[in-house]
Motif scaffolding. Structure first.
Motif, short mmCIF file in Angstrom:
data_model
loop_
_atom_site.label_atom_id
_atom_site.label_comp_id
_atom_site.label_asym_id
_atom_site.label_seq_id
_atom_site.Cartn_x
_atom_site.Cartn_y
_atom_site.Cartn_z
N THR A 1 0.45 5.82 -0.42
CA THR A 1 -0.67 6.94 -0.32
C THR A 1 0.01 8.11 -0.96
O THR A 1 1.30 8.37 -0.67
CB THR A 1 -0.95 7.24 1.09
OG1 THR A 1 -1.79 6.17 1.66
CG2 THR A 1 -2.02 8.33 1.19
N ARG B 1 -7.35 1.47 -6.58
CA ARG B 1 -6.87 2.78 -6.18
C ARG B 1 -8.20 3.30 -5.49
O ARG B 1 -9.29 3.51 -6.28
CB ARG B 1 -6.45 3.60 -7.35
CG ARG B 1 -6.54 5.16 -7.20
CD ARG B 1 -5.80 5.80 -8.10
NE ARG B 1 -4.18 5.68 -8.24
CZ ARG B 1 -3.25 6.39 -8.97
NH1 ARG B 1 -3.68 7.31 -9.64
NH2 ARG B 1 -2.14 6.25 -8.54
N THR C 1 -9.50 7.09 -4.50
CA THR C 1 -9.32 8.40 -4.44
C THR C 1 -10.42 9.15 -3.53
O THR C 1 -11.48 9.09 -3.80
CB THR C 1 -9.29 8.98 -5.73
OG1 THR C 1 -8.46 8.18 -6.39
CG2 THR C 1 -9.08 10.66 -5.75
N GLN D 1 0.82 -1.02 0.17
CA GLN D 1 0.25 0.10 0.06
C GLN D 1 0.81 1.18 0.02
O GLN D 1 1.89 1.32 0.68
CB GLN D 1 -0.85 0.08 1.17
CG GLN D 1 -1.80 1.31 1.24
CD GLN D 1 -2.79 1.30 2.42
OE1 GLN D 1 -3.48 0.21 2.87
NE2 GLN D 1 -2.78 2.36 3.43
N GLN E 1 -13.31 4.71 -6.85
CA GLN E 1 -12.54 3.69 -6.63
C GLN E 1 -12.32 2.88 -8.06
O GLN E 1 -13.44 2.78 -8.54
CB GLN E 1 -13.22 2.87 -5.56
CG GLN E 1 -12.34 1.69 -5.04
CD GLN E 1 -12.93 0.64 -4.14
OE1 GLN E 1 -13.91 0.98 -3.57
NE2 GLN E 1 -12.30 -0.36 -3.78
N ASP F 1 -4.55 9.95 -2.86
CA ASP F 1 -4.97 8.52 -3.50
C ASP F 1 -4.37 7.39 -2.79
O ASP F 1 -3.04 7.70 -2.27
CB ASP F 1 -3.98 8.61 -4.82
CG ASP F 1 -4.79 9.61 -5.96
OD1 ASP F 1 -5.99 9.71 -5.81
OD2 ASP F 1 -4.01 10.10 -6.65
N GLN F 2 -4.93 6.28 -2.66
CA GLN F 2 -4.31 5.28 -1.98
C GLN F 2 -4.41 4.06 -2.87
O GLN F 2 -5.42 3.77 -3.41
CB GLN F 2 -5.29 4.95 -0.60
CG GLN F 2 -4.85 3.38 0.07
CD GLN F 2 -5.71 3.12 1.19
OE1 GLN F 2 -5.99 4.08 2.10
NE2 GLN F 2 -6.29 1.79 0.97
N ASP F 3 -3.20 3.45 -3.07
CA ASP F 3 -3.02 2.48 -4.26
C ASP F 3 -2.61 0.97 -3.13
O ASP F 3 -1.76 1.21 -2.22
CB ASP F 3 -1.94 2.66 -4.89
CG ASP F 3 -2.22 3.70 -5.93
OD1 ASP F 3 -3.37 4.09 -6.02
OD2 ASP F 3 -1.34 4.50 -6.57
#
Length: 356
Positions: A40, A330, A332, A38, A309, A344-346
């Motif tokens: 961010t 992802r 957002t 993860q 998402q 953004d979190q991937d």
């Protein structure tokens, strides 16, 4: 006297198998883990970039049924969550007792849509698909409080305490209904205690004809003992879902709106909206691709949030009980009031799940 005792003992010995055969108890469970990376990205700086081995809703449980005659059965279940990555912690998932007959199934207890218990809007929304059984970093339908959670774009109430549930099928239409009292129900010193949590009533109807599936649901919230206008608490959610199997792929969609009590002073809006579009593409009898895109407004928050998402994943089933998958997700989050800040979190995830 001894002859009577011997006769009674023999009678019980022959009768015991008859009673045992009418009862069926099953131990079952799931071990599910994922390796997740993860990261961010935000205006304040980037974080993350580390790998983590995570448990993904592993559980074990016991369920049973007893034939009561006349087409009626008694049913029950207890299910517990476990942290398989560290073999630590045991929590409650669902527990219920009920009756099942030609008229349908009625259960009472803690419910989440597992086994014979019901979670109408959550179960219906999950028809839009996913590779991880709605768990872990690749969750597409979250199980938090409907339309208020911010770790996934589409969120529905999944698990509720002190609930009554009913499901049946009429003319090919699958019906589910649940009423949750929530709160505590213990009595101290013979003094009744009112269950004064946020009560929820929901009903969902789903109809499948050939390759087409259509569904609609309604959830009502009763904010017991609180002023719901202060925090713009949810009043009701209306949901619609549809999917069609074209043969080479399946396309599914969801649209929902949650009415909030009053208006939020921060943005002057009084509802949340949610949209989802997904596609599942089989590549072989035991493998395929899944992709989805969803967008949600969270107007109950003072600053207001819009969540989008996007996800793409590949799955491979070694058997009916063992699945492996890999995917990218992802999420957002963007403030919709004041200075717009986007985060953004991937997640890049590899998972393995086995049911037993």
């Amino acid at each position: 006297m001894n002859k009577k005792l011997v006769a009674a003992a023999l009678g019980l010995a022959f009768a015991a198998p008859v009673f045992a055969d009418s009862s069926n108890v099953t131990l079952y469970g799931r071990v599910h883990q994922a390796l997740d990376h993860q990261s961010t990205s935000a205006p304040t700086g980037d974080t993350g970039g580390n790998f983590a081995l995570e448990d993904v809703s592993s559980r074990f449980g016991i369920r049973g049924t007893e034939d009561l005659g006349g087409g009626l059965s008694a049913i029950f279940a207890y299910e517990f969550s476990v942290a398989a990555d560290a073999n630590a912690g045991v929590g409650g998932r669902h527990s219920y007792i009920g009756l099942k007959g030609s008229w349908g199934t009625f259960v009472a207890g803690k419910q989440d849509g597992g086994n014979e218990s019901v979670a109408p809007l959550y179960t219906q929304a999950s028809l839009t698909g996913g590779v991880s059984n709605q768990g872990g970093p690749l969750t597409t339908i979250g199980g938090g409080v409907a339309s208020l959670a911010n770790n996934v774009a589409i969120s529905r109430t999944q698990r509720t305490d002190n609930s009554f549930g009913y499901k049946t099928s009429i003319a090919g239409v699958a019906l589910e209904a649940r009423h949750a009292l929530r709160g505590t129900n213990d009595q101290a010193n013979n003094t009744p205690v009112k269950e004064n949590g946020v009560r929820e009533t929901e009903v969902a109807a789903t109809y499948k004809v050939g390759a087409l599936t259509l569904g609609g649901g309604l959830q009502m919230f009763d904010q017991q003992g609180n002023d719901p206008t202060v925090a713009a608490a949810p009043e009701r959610t209306v949901q619609g879902v549809a999917s069609y199997n074209f043969g080479s792929f399946t396309l599914a969609g969801l649209v929902a709106q949650t009415k909030l009590y009053g208006t939020n002073a921060g943005n002057g809006k009084d509802d949340n909206t949610e949209y989802l579009l997904s596609a599942t593409v089989p590549l072989s009898a035991n493998s395929g691709l899944f992709g989805s895109y969803s967008d949600s407004e969270r107007n109950n928050l003072v600053a207001g949030n819009e969540l989008t998402q996007a996800q793409v994943a590949y799955y491979y089933d070694f058997s009916k009980r063992t699945r492996s998958y890999v995917g990218f997700n992802r999420l957002t989050t963007e403030n919709t009031v004041g200075a717009r800040v986007e985060t953004d979190q991937d997640n890049f995830t590899v998972g393995l799940r086995h049911n037993f």
